[in-house]
Design a protein around this motif. Sequence first.
Motif, PDB file in Angstrom:
ATOM      1  N   GLY A 234      26.467  44.350  57.536  1.00  0.00           N
ATOM      2  CA  GLY A 234      26.232  44.160  56.105  1.00  0.00           C
ATOM      3  C   GLY A 234      27.226  44.930  55.256  1.00  0.00           C
ATOM      4  N   ALA A 235      27.459  46.196  55.598  1.00  0.00           N
ATOM      5  CA  ALA A 235      28.418  47.010  54.842  1.00  0.00           C
ATOM      6  C   ALA A 235      29.840  46.520  55.070  1.00  0.00           C
ATOM      7  N   TRP A 236      30.152  46.166  56.306  1.00  0.00           N
ATOM      8  CA  TRP A 236      31.511  45.732  56.660  1.00  0.00           C
ATOM      9  C   TRP A 236      31.907  44.450  55.936  1.00  0.00           C
ATOM     10  N   GLN A 237      30.984  43.513  55.794  1.00  0.00           N
ATOM     11  CA  GLN A 237      31.320  42.230  55.143  1.00  0.00           C
ATOM     12  C   GLN A 237      31.942  42.442  53.774  1.00  0.00           C
ATOM     13  N   HIS A 238      31.372  43.343  53.008  1.00  0.00           N
ATOM     14  CA  HIS A 238      31.902  43.592  51.670  1.00  0.00           C
ATOM     15  C   HIS A 238      33.225  44.344  51.751  1.00  0.00           C
ATOM     16  N   GLN A 239      33.329  45.328  52.637  1.00  0.00           N
ATOM     17  CA  GLN A 239      34.565  46.103  52.774  1.00  0.00           C
ATOM     18  C   GLN A 239      35.732  45.219  53.181  1.00  0.00           C
ATOM     19  N   VAL A 240      35.519  44.374  54.181  1.00  0.00           N
ATOM     20  CA  VAL A 240      36.614  43.536  54.677  1.00  0.00           C
ATOM     21  C   VAL A 240      37.001  42.489  53.632  1.00  0.00           C
ATOM     22  N   ALA A 241      36.022  41.978  52.909  1.00  0.00           N
ATOM     23  CA  ALA A 241      36.324  41.003  51.858  1.00  0.00           C
ATOM     24  C   ALA A 241      37.123  41.657  50.731  1.00  0.00           C
ATOM     25  N   ARG A 242      36.732  42.863  50.332  1.00  0.00           N
ATOM     26  CA  ARG A 242      37.451  43.569  49.271  1.00  0.00           C
ATOM     27  C   ARG A 242      38.897  43.834  49.688  1.00  0.00           C
ATOM     28  N   ALA A 243      39.087  44.319  50.903  1.00  0.00           N
ATOM     29  CA  ALA A 243      40.442  44.617  51.384  1.00  0.00           C
ATOM     30  C   ALA A 243      41.280  43.344  51.466  1.00  0.00           C
ATOM     31  N   TYR A 244      40.697  42.259  51.969  1.00  0.00           N
ATOM     32  CA  TYR A 244      41.436  41.005  52.105  1.00  0.00           C
ATOM     33  C   TYR A 244      41.787  40.441  50.723  1.00  0.00           C
ATOM     34  N   ALA A 245      40.841  40.490  49.813  1.00  0.00           N
ATOM     35  CA  ALA A 245      41.110  40.006  48.457  1.00  0.00           C
ATOM     36  C   ALA A 245      42.246  40.803  47.821  1.00  0.00           C
ATOM     37  N   ASP A 246      42.201  42.125  47.967  1.00  0.00           N
ATOM     38  CA  ASP A 246      43.259  42.973  47.398  1.00  0.00           C
ATOM     39  C   ASP A 246      44.615  42.636  48.012  1.00  0.00           C
ATOM     40  N   GLU A 247      44.662  42.398  49.322  1.00  0.00           N
ATOM     41  CA  GLU A 247      45.924  42.044  49.987  1.00  0.00           C
ATOM     42  C   GLU A 247      46.454  40.701  49.483  1.00  0.00           C
ATOM     43  N   GLN A 248      45.568  39.739  49.309  1.00  0.00           N
ATOM     44  CA  GLN A 248      45.981  38.417  48.826  1.00  0.00           C
ATOM     45  C   GLN A 248      46.519  38.498  47.401  1.00  0.00           C
ATOM     46  N   VAL A 249      45.867  39.300  46.572  1.00  0.00           N
ATOM     47  CA  VAL A 249      46.326  39.479  45.187  1.00  0.00           C
ATOM     48  C   VAL A 249      47.681  40.188  45.176  1.00  0.00           C
ATOM     49  N   ALA A 250      47.810  41.263  45.949  1.00  0.00           N
ATOM     50  CA  ALA A 250      49.072  42.010  45.997  1.00  0.00           C
ATOM     51  C   ALA A 250      50.222  41.146  46.505  1.00  0.00           C
ATOM     52  N   ALA A 251      49.918  40.227  47.423  1.00  0.00           N
ATOM     53  CA  ALA A 251      50.959  39.345  47.974  1.00  0.00           C
ATOM     54  C   ALA A 251      51.291  38.197  47.028  1.00  0.00           C
ATOM     55  N   GLY A 252      50.506  38.054  45.952  1.00  0.00           N
ATOM     56  CA  GLY A 252      50.751  36.971  45.002  1.00  0.00           C
ATOM     57  C   GLY A 252      50.168  35.643  45.447  1.00  0.00           C
ATOM     58  N   SER A 253      49.306  35.662  46.455  1.00  0.00           N
ATOM     59  CA  SER A 253      48.722  34.421  46.964  1.00  0.00           C
ATOM     60  C   SER A 253      47.494  33.981  46.182  1.00  0.00           C
ATOM     61  N   TRP A 254      46.755  34.930  45.617  1.00  0.00           N
ATOM     62  CA  TRP A 254      45.537  34.622  44.858  1.00  0.00           C
ATOM     63  C   TRP A 254      45.594  35.340  43.512  1.00  0.00           C
ATOM     64  N   PRO A 255      44.984  34.737  42.483  1.00  0.00           N
ATOM     65  CA  PRO A 255      44.820  35.474  41.226  1.00  0.00           C
ATOM     66  C   PRO A 255      43.735  36.541  41.407  1.00  0.00           C
ATOM     67  N   ALA A 256      43.819  37.616  40.652  1.00  0.00           N
ATOM     68  CA  ALA A 256      42.838  38.707  40.772  1.00  0.00           C
ATOM     69  C   ALA A 256      41.436  38.227  40.422  1.00  0.00           C
ATOM     70  N   GLU A 257      41.351  37.398  39.398  1.00  0.00           N
ATOM     71  CA  GLU A 257      40.036  36.909  38.983  1.00  0.00           C
ATOM     72  C   GLU A 257      39.459  35.996  40.064  1.00  0.00           C
ATOM     73  N   GLY A 258      38.299  36.351  40.542  1.00  0.00           N
ATOM     74  CA  GLY A 258      37.612  35.550  41.551  1.00  0.00           C
ATOM     75  C   GLY A 258      38.055  35.818  42.979  1.00  0.00           C
TER      76      GLY A 258
END
Length: 162
Positions: free
Chosen positions: A15-39
């Motif tokens: 349960g705790a890991w799901q949110h942590q891994v999603a947050r880290a992956y989202a941040d990596e995608q945003v930093a790489a320019g693959s996803w917008p920060a919003e959403g």
Amino acid sequence: MTAIGVRPMTQEEFGAWQHQVARAYADEQVAAGSWPAEGALERALEGNVRWLPQGLDTPDMLLLRAVLPDGAPVGRVWIGLRHPKGAPDCGFLYDIEVDAEHRRRGLGRALLEQAELAVRARGVGSLELDVFGSNTGAVGLYASAGYVVVTQQMRKHLRTAD
């Protein structure tokens, strides 16, 4: 190098890991320019549900905790025993992480070795992963562990800042 082992993740850890891994992956995608920060976080959480529809009980998925000999958890790994794009006899390393306070002690390499042993023990002959090019530490670790580039994405930004 400190010896480590792996054990199945508990429901509480999952349960705790799901949110942590999603947050880290989202941040990596945003930093790489693959996803917008919003959403981005919501998109990553939706991806978790898509890849792990039955949570810890999702078939062909290994969700493991890295532990020291005394049982203290120091990291985690998520492995698919079937490649997401159907590569034959090939698993996929979705996530591997050593907790921040335990880094720089060789535990990443030890955890990678444990992940490979777990995959091999289940009869899968190879393991693939994606790594962001900017993550030079991980790129170096994987290369030194025998991983080779099989595909590569490259991007050039064409818009200039005004």
